[in-house]
Design a protein around this motif. Structure first.
Motif, PDB file in Angstrom:
ATOM      1  N   TYR A  40      -2.135   5.802  -3.821  1.00 12.99           N
ATOM      2  CA  TYR A  40      -3.127   5.870  -4.839  1.00 12.99           C
ATOM      3  C   TYR A  40      -3.390   5.178  -5.752  1.00 12.99           C
ATOM      4  O   TYR A  40      -4.921   5.313  -6.382  1.00 12.99           O
ATOM      5  N   ASP A  41      -2.566   4.312  -6.340  1.00 13.46           N
ATOM      6  CA  ASP A  41      -2.487   4.116  -7.628  1.00 13.46           C
ATOM      7  C   ASP A  41      -3.310   2.418  -7.456  1.00 13.46           C
ATOM      8  O   ASP A  41      -3.787   1.498  -7.816  1.00 13.46           O
ATOM      9  N   SER A  42      -3.302   2.281  -5.907  1.00 10.33           N
ATOM     10  CA  SER A  42      -3.554   0.807  -5.665  1.00 10.33           C
ATOM     11  C   SER A  42      -4.969   0.327  -4.677  1.00 10.33           C
ATOM     12  O   SER A  42      -5.327   1.795  -3.818  1.00 10.33           O
ATOM     13  N   LYS A  43      -5.826  -0.252  -4.705  1.00  9.44           N
ATOM     14  CA  LYS A  43      -6.578  -0.311  -3.500  1.00  9.44           C
ATOM     15  C   LYS A  43      -6.869  -1.771  -2.824  1.00  9.44           C
ATOM     16  O   LYS A  43      -6.154  -3.231  -3.483  1.00  9.44           O
ATOM     17  N   LEU A  86     -16.425  -2.172  -4.278  1.00 11.56           N
ATOM     18  CA  LEU A  86     -14.895  -2.349  -5.169  1.00 11.56           C
ATOM     19  C   LEU A  86     -15.147  -2.752  -7.156  1.00 11.56           C
ATOM     20  O   LEU A  86     -14.964  -1.909  -7.472  1.00 11.56           O
ATOM     21  N   MET A 121       1.003  -1.260   0.003  1.00 10.80           N
ATOM     22  CA  MET A 121      -0.116  -0.576   0.093  1.00 10.80           C
ATOM     23  C   MET A 121       1.078   1.205   0.200  1.00 10.80           C
ATOM     24  O   MET A 121       0.559   2.313  -0.790  1.00 10.80           O
ATOM     25  N   ALA A 170     -14.508   3.073 -10.126  1.00 10.42           N
ATOM     26  CA  ALA A 170     -12.801   2.825  -9.642  1.00 10.42           C
ATOM     27  C   ALA A 170     -12.033   2.019 -10.496  1.00 10.42           C
ATOM     28  O   ALA A 170     -12.333   1.286 -11.434  1.00 10.42           O
ATOM     29  N   LEU A 184      -4.392  -3.872  -7.568  1.00  6.48           N
ATOM     30  CA  LEU A 184      -5.284  -4.339  -6.867  1.00  6.48           C
ATOM     31  C   LEU A 184      -4.348  -5.489  -5.800  1.00  6.48           C
ATOM     32  O   LEU A 184      -3.886  -6.531  -6.070  1.00  6.48           O
ATOM     33  N   PRO A 226      -8.374   1.021 -10.560  1.00  5.76           N
ATOM     34  CA  PRO A 226      -6.967   1.140  -9.137  1.00  5.76           C
ATOM     35  C   PRO A 226      -5.963   0.353 -10.491  1.00  5.76           C
ATOM     36  O   PRO A 226      -6.441  -0.361 -11.662  1.00  5.76           O
ATOM     37  N   GLU A 274      -4.113   6.931   3.597  1.00  8.86           N
ATOM     38  CA  GLU A 274      -3.898   6.732   2.196  1.00  8.86           C
ATOM     39  C   GLU A 274      -3.121   4.665   2.893  1.00  8.86           C
ATOM     40  O   GLU A 274      -3.509   3.767   2.265  1.00  8.86           O
ATOM     41  N   MET A 326     -15.636  -0.273  -9.937  1.00  4.60           N
ATOM     42  CA  MET A 326     -14.008  -1.165 -11.385  1.00  4.60           C
ATOM     43  C   MET A 326     -14.800  -2.030 -12.527  1.00  4.60           C
ATOM     44  O   MET A 326     -14.459  -0.671 -13.522  1.00  4.60           O
ATOM     45  N   HIS A 372     -15.858   1.298   3.593  1.00  2.00           N
ATOM     46  CA  HIS A 372     -16.107   2.135   2.271  1.00  2.00           C
ATOM     47  C   HIS A 372     -16.566   3.200   2.565  1.00  2.00           C
ATOM     48  O   HIS A 372     -16.949   4.219   1.508  1.00  2.00           O
TER      49      HIS A 372
END
Length: 294
Positions: free
Chosen positions: A26-29, A37, A21, A46, A51, A48, A163, A41, A118
């Motif tokens: 911020y590019d990850s979820k 989620l 993480m 969303a 993942l 990302p 984050e 997607m 969420h």
């Protein structure tokens, strides 16, 4: 519609998940149950680039009582709490809330902590955890911390987590006496988002008066809300019709509903009042006789 392409990571420890993480930012979820989620997607709401699937982390599974609290791991599914008969005596609001969530496929995959993170204002667990006075346990590069549920929700779909912090559990205080709870929800059809919802938990003292009480409001504001005025009027009082009437009138005062296709703000406020009356009457009846409630 298909989601955008993404990189897939499957850490096997909390530390590894936090490292990933931090690396991807911020590019990850994070993927746990994925019931919020993955649809986002697929609709490309969303997208990302990475993942991070935490389902192989054993430390996030199961629950246990520790230091006067029930610690519910981040991978505990809604259905697990729905069926957990061993928790019903001390933590009745858990199963009563879980059974209202969406439909069986979602309850079988979705997670309690995932729902909280969420941060949907209509979240069933948001209102319930407010009533339970829960704390969200998070871990990040700097270590772990507990976030009181009243400080957790900042805005719609926004929490006070950083984050690179991972929600690893939610902790629920163990009641200090006889307890009963109700979760009330009105929806247009089964599995729909709530028009309004209310979670109520009451703990009685040896004198038959309310020693602990929590009331959480869902779908009537930008975040799940606490019925503070109603709680103040409830705690320390016997569960009489007079108390129930007073508390129920106060519940809508801390709500902030909006007019929308599901109903007017006035209608939603009155729903909360009616929910409170029904919940408290059922709770009083359930607790009657345990410690001399009249």
């Amino acid at each position: 519609m298909f989601p955008n392409a993404f990189k897939y990571e499957a850490p096997t420890s909390v530390d590894e998940a936090i490292r990933l993480m931090t690396e991807y930012g911020y590019d990850s979820k994070v993927l746990a149950g994925g019931q919020s989620l993955l649809p986002m997607m697929k609709l490309r709401i969303a997208a990302p680039a990475v993942l991070i699937d935490v389902n192989d982390i054993d430390d996030l599974k199961g629950w246990r009582e520790v230091d006067g609290k029930l610690r519910i791991g981040a991978l505990v599914r809604h259905a697990e709490l729905e069926r957990a008969s061993e928790l019903c005596d001390k933590y009745p609001l858990l199963s009563r809330t879980a059974r209202w969530i969406a439909d069986p496929p979602i309850r079988n995959r979705g997670t309690v902590c995932g729902s909280l993170v969420h941060a949907d204002p209509g979240s069933d667990w948001g209102a319930a955890m407010i009533a339970l006075r829960a704390e969200v346990e998070v871990q990040g590069p700097e270590g772990g911390r507990l976030i009181p549920i009243d400080e957790f929700f900042l805005d719609t779909f926004a929490t006070s987590m950083n984050e690179n912090e991972l929600a690893v559990a939610v902790q629920v205080p163990t009641p200090g006496g006889p307890v009963a709870a109700r979760y009330m929800k009105l929806e247009r059809r089964a599995g729909d988002f709530a028009i309004a919802s209310l979670a109520v938990q009451v703990v009685l003292g040896s004198d038959g008066r309310v020693s602990e009480g929590g009331i959480g409001i869902g779908a009537c504001g930008p975040i799940p809300l606490r019925a503070t005025k109603a709680e103040v009027a409830l705690i320390g009082q016997p569960l009489t019709e007079e108390t129930i009437a007073t508390v129920s009138r106060l519940v809508p005062e801390d709500a902030d509903p909006a007019d929308d296709l599901r109903g007017s703000a006035a209608y939603k406020r009155d729903l909360l009042r009616v929910f409170a009356v029904r919940a408290l009457r059922e709770i009083a009846e359930e607790l009657h006789g345990r410690v001399g409630v009249q």
